[in-house]
Design an enzyme around this catalytic site. Structure first.
Site, short mmCIF file in Angstrom:
data_model
loop_
_atom_site.label_atom_id
_atom_site.label_comp_id
_atom_site.label_asym_id
_atom_site.label_seq_id
_atom_site.Cartn_x
_atom_site.Cartn_y
_atom_site.Cartn_z
NE ARG A 56 4.03 36.77 7.00
CZ ARG A 56 3.56 35.70 7.42
NH1 ARG A 56 3.09 35.53 8.41
NH2 ARG A 56 4.20 34.44 7.15
CG ASP B 224 -4.18 33.44 -0.92
OD1 ASP B 224 -3.07 33.34 -1.36
OD2 ASP B 224 -4.66 33.92 0.10
NE ARG C 65 -3.45 29.14 6.97
CZ ARG C 65 -3.47 29.63 6.50
NH1 ARG C 65 -2.83 31.54 6.75
NH2 ARG C 65 -2.50 29.27 4.90
#
Ligand code: EPZ
Length: 434
Positions: free
Chosen positions: A397, A305, A122
């Site tokens: 999170r 996701d 990333r």
């Protein structure tokens, strides 16, 4: 360290309410750095990453006020520091979203490089190259990016590959730049449109958000604004998946079906019945799921996701399915844990071949990242017996009280402390996230 205990095999019934989108709230909070006026955001999820971003902004001099019910008021009257430290950035790479606003508003930024993460290397090279095109002087040293520009100027920014936070950083920076910026191969996620709506409410001139080409004409100054964040489409998809894998019939409220069109279409192919309302959906699980291949892509493709959650479903589907992950090079950390529960999955590079229907048995498993932890919750709902999911700080999170929401629709789930005792109400705390 908290864990979650789940006993599987119970169908889900009832209504669940979706929270605001984490991945829209994060850039929206950073946009407040672009003005000395007050920005008030509603429907912000009370999850750990938002609190961390609040700390990043407070370090820069902003007043950040978390109010009950998901409202956050932010005022960056004066930027007193331009540094986002390693200690904070290492806990949440989205902190890089302060880079564009700081250079645009304060003419300077010093932001720690995020480094790699569980799902991939990333890098942020595309963010830096775009800001350089807009006239910023970029210097990387000792793990920090230093960026300087008297005033950014409009430019043609053509991304080599689609980047969500890269697009968001450039949109924010370009809002105060001199002249026009055109972003080509821009990300088209609903979160991009949400950020554009906030920036326009602050006085920015933006066209084309949600399409591959975005035009931003910079203005001298932006003002404060009030904005309601969109619902979380990934949380929505996760709950549809929970119903599908556990069985049952639920209603999902405060969601935006249009934002997860590719997910709904794919899940319908597996036999899940989904009836859409304006901002709600009724979901009914089929007797047996059908296997169906999927490839992750930038929006409007199938979101990465949702890949891990989808894999949990495919372990319970009749037949073999191939999952191809094109966005991140290392996003199969959940496979080993699913195999420990009895799943039949073979990974070959970016492809995972899942053979279903395989009965799963409860086990002690470990979450490795946010979406992998959601995947393990879904698998546990389908498994026979008890599952203990460890390292659930990953879950907190990005999901607001997901255990309570699942219990609200009939799941046998609870938070337990290290010793297995039931833990109560510990969603957002100051512990660092690894
Ligand atoms: C956003 O991350 C989301 N995070 C991620 O959600 C999501 O998985 C991702 O977009 C893809 O949809 C937030 O919005 C806070 P990218 P982002 O830049 O912006 C490569 C979750 O679970 N790349 O679109 O960091 C990169 O390595 C999280 O909520 C470069 O090479 O992702 C990746 O392979 C996880 N250079 C691809 O592009 C760059 O400068 C897409 O990454 C930037 C990206």
């Amino acid at each position: 360290m908290e864990r979650i205990r789940i006993v599987g095999g119970r169908p889900l019934e009832g209504t669940v309410r979706i929270s605001g989108a984490k991945n829209a709230s994060l850039p929206d909070v950073c946009a407040a750095l672009l003005t000395d006026g007050q920005v008030v955001l509603h429907n912000v999820p009370e999850v750990r990453d938002i609190r961390t971003m609040g700390r990043v902004l407070a370090d820069l001099g902003a007043a950040v006020d978390f109010r009950v019910g998901g409202t956050v008021a932010i005022q960056a009257g004066r930027i007193t520091s331009v540094e986002a430290t390693y200690d904070l950035v290492k806990t949440m790479r989205a902190s890089v979203l302060v880079l564009g606003p700081l250079v645009a508003r304060a003419g300077r930024a010093r932001v720690s490089l995020p480094g790699g993460c569980a799902i991939g290397a990333r890098p942020i090279d595309l963010h830096l190259r775009a800001l350089e095109k807009m006239g910023a002087k970029i210097h990387v040293e000792s793990g920090y990016v230093e960026a300087r520009a008297e005033r950014l100027r409009g430019a043609e920014v053509a991304f080599d590959m689609v980047t969500v936070t890269g697009t968001e950083n450039v949109m924010m920076a370009a809002s105060l730049a001199e002249g026009e910026t055109v972003i080509r191969k821009a990300a088209q996620e609903p979160e991009i449109e949400d950020l554009a709506a906030l920036l326009v409410a602050m006085g920015a001139k933006i066209e084309g958000a949600g399409s591959p080409t975005i035009r931003i004409r910079g203005v001298e100054k932006l003002g404060g604004a009030e904005h309601t964040v969109i619902p979380d489409r990934i949380e929505t998809g996760t709950f549809i998946g929970a119903c599908a894998v556990a069985g049952g019939d639920i209603e999902v409220r405060n969601c935006q079906p249009a934002h997860l069109r590719p997910v709904i279409e794919k899940l319908r192919e597996t036999g899940i019945r989904i009836e859409e309302g304006p901002n709600n959906m009724r979901v009914r699980a089929p007797r047996t799921l059908r296997a169906s291949d999927v490839t992750t892509e930038p929006h409007p493709g199938f979101p990465t996701d949702m890949q891990a959650q989808y894999m949990a479903l495919m372990t319970q589907a009749a037949g073999t399915s191939t999952i191809t992950e094109t966005i991140f090079e290392n996003r199969y950390m959940h496979v080993g844990e699913l195999q420990r529960m009895g799943a039949n999955i073979r990974v070959d590079g970016r492809k995972a071949v899942v053979t279903g229907h395989t009965p799963l048995s409860g086990a002690q498993v470990m979450a490795t990242d946010l979406r992998a932890s959601a995947c393990l919750l879904l698998a546990a709902l389908a498994a026979r017996g008890e599952t203990i999911v460890d390292r659930i700080y990953h879950l907190d999170r990005g999901y607001y009280r997901i255990d309570e929401k699942l219990r609200g629709i009939g799941a046998d789930i609870e938070r337990v402390g290290q010793g297995g005792r039931r833990a109560t109400d510990a969603v957002v705390s100051a512990e660092p996230t690894a």
